[in-house]
Design a protein around this motif. Sequence first.
Motif, short mmCIF file in Angstrom:
data_model
loop_
_atom_site.label_atom_id
_atom_site.label_comp_id
_atom_site.label_asym_id
_atom_site.label_seq_id
_atom_site.Cartn_x
_atom_site.Cartn_y
_atom_site.Cartn_z
N ASP A 48 49.90 64.55 -98.58
CA ASP A 48 50.83 65.13 -99.34
C ASP A 48 51.56 64.05 -100.04
O ASP A 48 52.58 63.49 -99.59
CB ASP A 48 51.83 65.83 -98.21
N ALA B 180 52.73 62.05 -93.81
CA ALA B 180 52.57 62.78 -95.46
C ALA B 180 51.30 62.26 -95.89
O ALA B 180 50.53 63.07 -96.53
CB ALA B 180 53.87 62.52 -96.25
N GLU C 186 57.20 59.47 -90.95
CA GLU C 186 57.16 60.96 -91.79
C GLU C 186 56.43 60.30 -92.99
O GLU C 186 55.65 61.13 -93.72
CB GLU C 186 58.61 61.07 -92.00
N GLU D 112 55.36 64.40 -100.92
CA GLU D 112 56.42 64.48 -99.83
C GLU D 112 56.49 62.80 -99.54
O GLU D 112 57.77 62.37 -99.06
CB GLU D 112 55.80 65.24 -98.52
N ALA D 113 55.39 62.28 -99.23
CA ALA D 113 55.53 60.80 -98.70
C ALA D 113 56.36 60.10 -99.90
O ALA D 113 57.32 59.33 -99.57
CB ALA D 113 54.01 60.09 -98.96
#
Length: 92
Positions: free
Chosen positions: A53, A48, A44, A56-57
């Motif tokens: 992003d 991200a 994930e 988000e990361a």
Amino acid sequence: MERVEAELFTDPGNGAVVRLPSRNFPGVLIQGDSLSIIRADIAEIVEACDQGDVGEAREAAAILLSNLDELLARYTAALKAHDIPIPFYQAP
């Protein structure tokens, strides 16, 4: 498969601190489903990052870091409780 006796330094279950006979220091037992979750969390973060992003990361990485910090704290507490030296540097 080989059966061996291991030393258990915490309660059994996920995150159990155990030492195998051939090892100087204990390790941490991570069940397969939990290992899969850690892998998914890292995937994930990579996704991200690939999408740019950063927020988000960073959020996903912070959660993963917190979970690993808890596991590491459990490990070090178990070693200290049994007078086993910590096999890595710990920042003060």
